[in-house]
Design a protein around this motif. Structure first.
Motif, mmCIF file in Angstrom:
data_model
loop_
_atom_site.group_PDB
_atom_site.id
_atom_site.type_symbol
_atom_site.label_atom_id
_atom_site.label_comp_id
_atom_site.label_asym_id
_atom_site.label_seq_id
_atom_site.Cartn_x
_atom_site.Cartn_y
_atom_site.Cartn_z
ATOM 1 N N ARG A 15 -0.947 9.964 2.163
ATOM 2 C CA ARG A 15 -1.315 10.031 0.752
ATOM 3 C C ARG A 15 -0.408 9.060 0.002
ATOM 4 N NH1 ARG A 15 1.474 15.927 -0.716
ATOM 5 N NH2 ARG A 15 3.652 15.145 -0.730
ATOM 6 N N ARG A 16 -0.814 8.695 -1.186
ATOM 7 C CA ARG A 16 0.011 7.788 -1.978
ATOM 8 C C ARG A 16 1.138 8.598 -2.637
ATOM 9 N NH1 ARG A 16 -2.034 3.139 -1.229
ATOM 10 N NH2 ARG A 16 -4.293 2.847 -1.089
ATOM 11 N N TRP A 34 4.518 -1.174 -1.583
ATOM 12 C CA TRP A 34 3.258 -1.447 -0.881
ATOM 13 C C TRP A 34 2.406 -0.200 -0.717
ATOM 14 C CZ3 TRP A 34 6.213 -4.125 3.717
ATOM 15 C CH2 TRP A 34 6.847 -5.271 3.227
ATOM 16 N N ASP A 89 -1.292 1.905 -5.053
ATOM 17 C CA ASP A 89 -2.573 1.208 -5.154
ATOM 18 C C ASP A 89 -2.595 0.374 -6.436
ATOM 19 O OD1 ASP A 89 -5.112 0.317 -4.753
ATOM 20 O OD2 ASP A 89 -6.107 2.195 -5.277
ATOM 21 N N PRO A 113 -1.224 -6.882 -0.303
ATOM 22 C CA PRO A 113 -2.211 -5.831 -0.574
ATOM 23 C C PRO A 113 -1.633 -4.456 -0.307
ATOM 24 C CG PRO A 113 -2.707 -6.974 1.486
ATOM 25 C CD PRO A 113 -1.623 -7.747 0.820
ATOM 26 N N MET A 153 -1.183 -0.702 1.098
ATOM 27 C CA MET A 153 -1.583 -0.038 2.340
ATOM 28 C C MET A 153 -2.747 0.900 2.059
ATOM 29 S SD MET A 153 2.117 1.100 3.855
ATOM 30 C CE MET A 153 3.566 0.058 3.647
ATOM 31 N N ALA A 154 -3.609 1.042 3.036
ATOM 32 C CA ALA A 154 -4.731 1.966 2.923
ATOM 33 C C ALA A 154 -4.310 3.348 3.426
ATOM 34 C CB ALA A 154 -5.918 1.457 3.726
ATOM 35 N N ILE A 155 -4.898 4.382 2.839
ATOM 36 C CA ILE A 155 -4.661 5.732 3.338
ATOM 37 C C ILE A 155 -5.173 5.804 4.778
ATOM 38 C CG2 ILE A 155 -5.156 8.186 3.031
ATOM 39 C CD1 ILE A 155 -3.422 6.962 0.850
ATOM 40 N N GLU A 186 -3.738 4.218 7.209
ATOM 41 C CA GLU A 186 -3.278 3.014 7.901
ATOM 42 C C GLU A 186 -1.860 3.216 8.413
ATOM 43 O OE1 GLU A 186 -2.184 -1.664 6.774
ATOM 44 O OE2 GLU A 186 -3.118 -0.332 5.306
#
Length: 341
Positions: free
Chosen positions: A15-16, A59, A62, A68, A70-72, A74
């Protein structure tokens, strides 16, 4: 057990983070090793050691940045030293050691088209040295001082976050170039070894001293070059004491990385106008042409015994998130590393 039969352990972004980064922001996951998926020119590596930097926290948000987000789900992006275990690229033979910006997993396919190529670790250089004293933090310190800050031998240089991976090398680089160096760090022990071990002329303990008052006493004629890793009130104090035509180099802002909401900026930016000073942010990626000269200088100083460094090496793959969190407390000293096994 063959590589193909092994499990690829990973730590992913679950999660962010909201404000202070927490262990719950990460999750452990097992995947298969991508040994059968190598295209021409690609390389499979097994991680040996991870390096940790405060910039990784940014990083995870969002929002637009120089990299860019990081994606959840990833695998968390980070620097590492690794050994080549399979290769379709003659530049990276099996058994070679490499370093690069990889991720928190045990195995990874690297040297893919369009991605930054890993760097071979020279014979005689350990993974600890490759990620520490000869790694990105040291290169950042050299470029920030020499290229961006135009370091001069007669300068009075202020370095915040001076006990960290970048700051501790910046102190030594400025000292080795003949400058007068003042470091800011947290706690008497860190301040002691900045002076006794790294060559700082003075150190300010921001936890127990008035930074502005100490700067006024230590640099009555002002600061010629301020290399800032902290931001916030520390940056404001540096601006207040900048000399005429001084330079402020913004490398980091660790004081605000875990803030849920942006804090107000320095209140004294008009001081830059009065002093005809300049303030500039920089990223190492914009100065890769300077890396060979920087690395050559660092290697020479290290070989001659003029460059000293500290590393904090934690152990075990399962401890990766907890090791990252050490960056945002007083636990970490020098370059934060983790050895997988």
């Amino acid at each position: 057990m063959s590589v193909a039969e092994r499990v690829n352990r990973q730590w992913v972004l679950a999660r962010r983070p909201q404000g202070q980064v927490r262990l719950e922001d990460f999750a452990r996951r097992d995947a298969s090793v991508p040994v059968a998926d190598l295209a021409a020119g690609e390389v499979l590596v097994r991680m040996m050691m991870f390096g940790f930097d405060p910039a990784q926290r940014g990083w995870m948000d969002d929002r637009p940045s120089y990299m860019p987000p990081m994606a959840i789900g990833e695998s968390v992006r980070g620097s590492a030293a690794a050994r080549v275990v399979a290769s379709t690229n003659p530049a990276y033979p099996e058994g070679a050691l490499v370093r690069g910006l990889f991720s928190w997993q045990e195995y990874a396919v690297v040297a893919r088209a369009g991605e930054a190529a890993p760097v071979l670790i020279p014979e005689g250089v350990t993974p600890e040295e490759a990620l520490g004293v000869l790694g990105g933090a040291s290169l950042t310190a050299w470029v920030g001082l020499k290229t961006v800050g135009r370091l001069g031998a007669d300068d009075t240089v202020l370095i915040s976050g001076a006990a960290g991976a970048v700051g501790s090398l910046a102190v030594q680089i400025a000292h080795l170039n003949g400058a007068r160096v003042i470091g800011i760090a947290g706690g008497p022990e860190k301040c002691r070894w900045l002076v006794e071990d790294y060559g700082a002329d003075a150190a300010i303990d921001y936890r127990h001293e008035d930074v502005a008052a100490r700067l006024a006493a230590l640099a009555p004629d002002g600061i010629d070059l301020f290399f800032d890793n902290v931001g916030g009130e520390t940056l404001e104090a540096g601006i207040a004491h900048i000399a005429r035509f001084g330079r402020i180099v913004l490398c980091g802002a660790i004081s605000g990385y875990n803030d849920a909401e942006p804090v107000a900026g320095p209140r004294n930016l008009a001081r830059l106008i009065a002093q005809r000073a300049e303030m500039r942010g920089f990223i190492l990626l914009d100065h890769l042409d300077q890396v060979p000269a920087a690395r050559a200088a660092l290697e020479t100083w290290l070989r001659d015994g003029q460059l000293r460094y500290r590393t904090d090496v934690q152990q075990g793959f399962e401890a990766i998130p907890a090791t990252f969190l050490r960056l945002f407390s007083s636990a970490s000293q020098g370059k934060q590393l983790l050895r997988i096994e």
